[in-house]
Design an enzyme around this catalytic site. Structure first.
Site, mmCIF file in Angstrom:
data_model
loop_
_atom_site.group_PDB
_atom_site.id
_atom_site.type_symbol
_atom_site.label_atom_id
_atom_site.label_comp_id
_atom_site.label_asym_id
_atom_site.label_seq_id
_atom_site.Cartn_x
_atom_site.Cartn_y
_atom_site.Cartn_z
ATOM 1 N N SER A 1 29.473 -25.352 12.835
ATOM 2 C CA SER A 1 29.192 -23.990 12.367
ATOM 3 C C SER A 1 30.401 -23.097 12.628
ATOM 4 C CB SER A 1 27.995 -23.457 13.146
ATOM 5 O OG SER A 1 27.818 -22.092 12.916
ATOM 6 N N LYS B 1 27.174 -26.490 19.626
ATOM 7 C CA LYS B 1 27.916 -27.039 18.474
ATOM 8 C C LYS B 1 29.336 -27.419 18.886
ATOM 9 C CE LYS B 1 24.810 -27.010 15.337
ATOM 10 N NZ LYS B 1 24.394 -28.206 14.614
ATOM 11 N N TYR C 1 30.296 -24.833 8.771
ATOM 12 C CA TYR C 1 29.801 -24.031 7.659
ATOM 13 C C TYR C 1 29.856 -22.565 8.019
ATOM 14 C CZ TYR C 1 26.649 -28.161 7.745
ATOM 15 O OH TYR C 1 26.078 -29.389 7.876
ATOM 16 N N TYR D 1 23.731 -21.435 21.362
ATOM 17 C CA TYR D 1 23.685 -22.301 20.173
ATOM 18 C C TYR D 1 25.111 -22.717 19.787
ATOM 19 C CZ TYR D 1 23.707 -23.385 15.198
ATOM 20 O OH TYR D 1 23.948 -23.974 13.980
HETATM 21 P P1 NAD Z 1 16.772 -26.636 9.404
HETATM 22 O O1 NAD Z 1 16.036 -26.185 10.619
HETATM 23 O O2 NAD Z 1 16.169 -26.345 8.082
HETATM 24 O O3 NAD Z 1 17.056 -28.205 9.496
HETATM 25 C C1 NAD Z 1 17.161 -28.880 10.725
HETATM 26 C C2 NAD Z 1 16.192 -30.056 10.693
HETATM 27 O O4 NAD Z 1 16.260 -30.732 11.944
HETATM 28 C C3 NAD Z 1 14.753 -29.618 10.468
HETATM 29 O O5 NAD Z 1 14.170 -30.333 9.402
HETATM 30 C C4 NAD Z 1 14.078 -29.943 11.793
HETATM 31 O O6 NAD Z 1 12.714 -30.317 11.632
HETATM 32 C C5 NAD Z 1 14.939 -31.059 12.315
HETATM 33 N N1 NAD Z 1 14.868 -31.194 13.773
HETATM 34 C C6 NAD Z 1 14.886 -30.210 14.710
HETATM 35 N N2 NAD Z 1 14.774 -30.739 15.935
HETATM 36 C C7 NAD Z 1 14.691 -32.089 15.765
HETATM 37 C C8 NAD Z 1 14.562 -33.183 16.650
HETATM 38 N N3 NAD Z 1 14.453 -32.993 17.993
HETATM 39 N N4 NAD Z 1 14.503 -34.430 16.159
HETATM 40 C C9 NAD Z 1 14.575 -34.646 14.808
HETATM 41 N N5 NAD Z 1 14.680 -33.640 13.926
HETATM 42 C C10 NAD Z 1 14.750 -32.386 14.394
HETATM 43 O O7 NAD Z 1 18.229 -26.032 9.514
HETATM 44 P P2 NAD Z 1 19.424 -26.035 8.458
HETATM 45 O O8 NAD Z 1 19.722 -24.626 8.146
HETATM 46 O O9 NAD Z 1 19.169 -26.989 7.388
HETATM 47 O O10 NAD Z 1 20.580 -26.560 9.388
HETATM 48 C C11 NAD Z 1 20.995 -27.915 9.385
HETATM 49 C C12 NAD Z 1 22.129 -28.088 10.369
HETATM 50 O O11 NAD Z 1 23.204 -27.230 9.987
HETATM 51 C C13 NAD Z 1 21.793 -27.734 11.797
HETATM 52 O O12 NAD Z 1 22.471 -28.632 12.647
HETATM 53 C C14 NAD Z 1 22.361 -26.348 11.962
HETATM 54 O O13 NAD Z 1 22.692 -26.080 13.288
HETATM 55 C C15 NAD Z 1 23.598 -26.423 11.085
HETATM 56 N N6 NAD Z 1 24.052 -25.141 10.565
HETATM 57 C C16 NAD Z 1 23.179 -24.340 9.899
HETATM 58 C C17 NAD Z 1 23.621 -23.108 9.412
HETATM 59 C C18 NAD Z 1 22.671 -22.185 8.702
HETATM 60 O O14 NAD Z 1 22.935 -20.980 8.656
HETATM 61 N N7 NAD Z 1 21.585 -22.647 8.122
HETATM 62 C C19 NAD Z 1 24.954 -22.735 9.570
HETATM 63 C C20 NAD Z 1 25.825 -23.596 10.249
HETATM 64 C C21 NAD Z 1 25.353 -24.803 10.748
HETATM 65 C C1 WQD Z 2 24.474 -12.016 8.547
HETATM 66 C C2 WQD Z 2 24.849 -10.544 8.631
HETATM 67 C C3 WQD Z 2 23.989 -9.453 10.589
HETATM 68 C C4 WQD Z 2 19.803 -9.888 9.649
HETATM 69 C C5 WQD Z 2 24.017 -16.969 11.859
HETATM 70 C C6 WQD Z 2 24.436 -17.847 13.000
HETATM 71 C C7 WQD Z 2 25.464 -18.837 12.510
HETATM 72 C C8 WQD Z 2 24.965 -19.599 11.295
HETATM 73 C C9 WQD Z 2 24.487 -18.682 10.237
HETATM 74 C C10 WQD Z 2 23.833 -21.571 12.121
HETATM 75 C C11 WQD Z 2 25.243 -10.127 10.049
HETATM 76 C C12 WQD Z 2 23.364 -8.874 9.334
HETATM 77 C C13 WQD Z 2 21.181 -9.939 9.569
HETATM 78 C C14 WQD Z 2 19.158 -8.619 9.529
HETATM 79 C C15 WQD Z 2 21.302 -7.560 9.276
HETATM 80 N N1 WQD Z 2 23.831 -20.420 11.625
HETATM 81 N N2 WQD Z 2 21.904 -8.796 9.414
HETATM 82 N N3 WQD Z 2 19.943 -7.509 9.334
HETATM 83 O O1 WQD Z 2 24.606 -13.941 12.267
HETATM 84 O O2 WQD Z 2 26.353 -14.320 10.476
HETATM 85 O O3 WQD Z 2 25.143 -16.235 11.416
HETATM 86 O O4 WQD Z 2 23.511 -17.769 10.797
HETATM 87 O O5 WQD Z 2 24.777 -22.230 12.461
HETATM 88 O O6 WQD Z 2 25.697 -19.693 13.570
HETATM 89 O O7 WQD Z 2 24.994 -17.045 14.023
HETATM 90 O O8 WQD Z 2 23.937 -14.727 9.965
HETATM 91 O O9 WQD Z 2 22.214 -14.093 8.334
HETATM 92 O O10 WQD Z 2 21.814 -13.631 10.792
HETATM 93 O O11 WQD Z 2 23.511 -12.316 9.572
HETATM 94 O O12 WQD Z 2 21.934 -6.526 9.124
HETATM 95 O O13 WQD Z 2 17.921 -8.494 9.605
HETATM 96 O O14 WQD Z 2 23.684 -9.764 8.306
HETATM 97 O O15 WQD Z 2 24.242 -8.425 11.516
HETATM 98 O O16 WQD Z 2 26.266 -9.181 9.907
HETATM 99 P P1 WQD Z 2 25.065 -14.714 11.100
HETATM 100 P P2 WQD Z 2 22.776 -13.721 9.653
#
Ligand code: NAD
Ligand code: WQD
Length: 362
Positions: A128, A160, A195, A156
């Site tokens: 991330s 990562k 990402y 978190y």
């Molecule tokens: P998501 O929660 O939709 O997907 C994660 C999946 O992992 C879920 O289906 C959940 O049921 C499963 N899971 C959780 N704990 C588990 C366990 N103990 N054993 C097996 N499965 C388990 O989230 P997402 O948004 O699809 O994210 C996918 C990955 O990408 C994650 O590793 C997340 O940290 C990373 N990521 C997400 C974002 C984002 O903003 N969505 C950004 C950067 C990185």
């Molecule tokens: C985006 C912008 C908020 C909600 C998080 C995790 C990151 C990644 C993606 C997993 C920010 C603003 C948000 C609201 C707002 N996830 N905001 N009102 O914080 O950039 O990233 O999700 O890996 O690790 O930290 O994403 O969508 O929460 O926020 O004003 O109710 O929107 O302050 O500027 P963020 P977000």
């Protein structure tokens, strides 16, 4: 004949389900393991509806090495893993940190051990942009390149960056140990994909994000305001030194992101062994107000919001420098943030209850 067989952990989740679809479309067979902690089996139906094929599925916990071994034994054709399974709520991670370290770090170690026992040596990992923390603390690091120093500001993010280290140390040790012993060996390949802000849904309106609890990301929350499930959006801070006072993020369409996993996997399977990090972002930053405006435009009316104080831990600007992925993986985003808003609106307006209702007619 399939191109190969991929184990996708967390494959019923948001990004995992889109990546599974991209893999099936590209001719891979897919085996999913997921505990369904934050997803539902209905995702498998939607994948099948779009791909015309259904991935194999096992409901298991990522920390359960024995169960992982059984899946590898049952599917000896698996040669690669894409590892999504994790807990991902930033706020929650500081309330129950041990659970985040157990599942995210412990689960990744269990997976690597099981892969090692089963001679599966390609891993693509969901990292991330949050591992960078506040890149504005350094000169000339916005947009953020991969060599920007790591400095996560929450639990978190630390899980990562720790997993990145675990994977890198393991892959490097494999090479060093085996080279020293002069033994023939199967070298490991790793891709750490950082990402930026994933968003959007499938253009058909059939597949999208369906978290089990309350969403906390900007676009899903705006979606709830648009469908009337939430009264207004709280905008966290209007006092950032940006063009309109709100914070800047690099919003990336989930379909582009899924394709990024496919190209990274193909790269690993075809190139020099080792481990490397790539940013997956568009290179274009949008402010919170710009997102509110773009989403309101597709909905066709103004959406209610209220400016409140900054959210603890938020940073001014997380915009990717995606040059490395553009040149090395030959990947760049094709879909805009506006297109993500359009597709998200189709998804939430067709499925206000997410996967808890029938899919819309195509
Ligand atoms: P998501 O929660 O939709 O997907 C994660 C999946 O992992 C879920 O289906 C959940 O049921 C499963 N899971 C959780 N704990 C588990 C366990 N103990 N054993 C097996 N499965 C388990 O989230 P997402 O948004 O699809 O994210 C996918 C990955 O990408 C994650 O590793 C997340 O940290 C990373 N990521 C997400 C974002 C984002 O903003 N969505 C950004 C950067 C990185
Ligand atoms: C985006 C912008 C908020 C909600 C998080 C995790 C990151 C990644 C993606 C997993 C920010 C603003 C948000 C609201 C707002 N996830 N905001 N009102 O914080 O950039 O990233 O999700 O890996 O690790 O930290 O994403 O969508 O929460 O926020 O004003 O109710 O929107 O302050 O500027 P963020 P977000």
């Amino acid at each position: 004949m399939p191109v190969g067989t991929v184990l996708v952990t967390g494959g019923t989740g948001y990004i995992g389900s889109f990546t599974t679809l991209a893999l099936l479309d590209a001719g891979y067979d897919v085996v999913i393991v997921d505990s369904l902690y934050n997803s539902s089996k209905v995702a498998l139906d939607r994948i099948e509806l779009l791909a015309g094929r259904r991935p194999d599925f096992y409901q298991i916990d990522i920390t359960d090495e024995k169960a992982l071994d059984e899946v590898f034994a049952k599917h000896p054709s698996i040669d690669s893993v894409i590892h999504f399974a994790a807990l991902k709520a930033v706020g929650e991670s500081s309330v129950i940190p041990l659970e985040y370290y157990r599942v995210n770090v412990g689960g990744s170690i269990a997976l690597l051990q099981s892969m090692s026992r089963n001679n599966v040596t390609n891993i693509v990992f969901s990292s991330s942009a949050t591992v960078y923390g506040d890149a504005t603390r350094f000169p000339n690091m916005i947009p953020i390149p991969e060599h920007c120093p790591i400095g996560p500001t929450n639990t978190y993010g630390r899980t990562k960056s720790m997993i990145e280290d675990v994977i890198s140390d393991y892959i490097n040790a494999q090479r060093n140990n085996l080279e020293k012993e002069g033994k023939p060996f199967q070298q490991w390949n790793g891709a750490l994909l950082r990402y930026f802000n994933p968003c959007g849904a499938h253009p058909s309106g059939i597949m999208g994000e369906d978290p089990q609890g309350v969403p906390f990301n900007l676009l899903p929350l705006l979606g709830q305001v648009a469908t009337g499930q939430r009264e207004k959006l709280l905008v966290y801070g209007e006092d950032y030194p940006s063009r309109d006072g709100t914070a800047i993020r690099d919003y990336i369409h989930v379909v582009d992101l899924a394709r990024g996993h496919l190209v990274a996997l193909n790269y690993l399977r075809a190139n020099q062994p080792g481990v490397k990090a790539w940013n997956l972002g568009s290179g274009r930053g949008s402010t919170v107000f710009e997102i509110v405006k773009a989403f309101s435009a597709v909905v066709g009316r103004d959406l209610k919001y209220e400016v409140v104080a900054r959210r603890a831990g938020d940073v001014l600007d997380l915009t990717a420098n995606p040059t490395l992925a553009n040149t090395e993986l030959n990947w760049k985003t094709e879909l805009t943030m506006e297109k993500a808003c359009e597709d998200l609106w189709r998804w939430v307006s067709n499925n206000p209850q997410g996967y808890r209702q029938e899919p819309p007619a195509e």
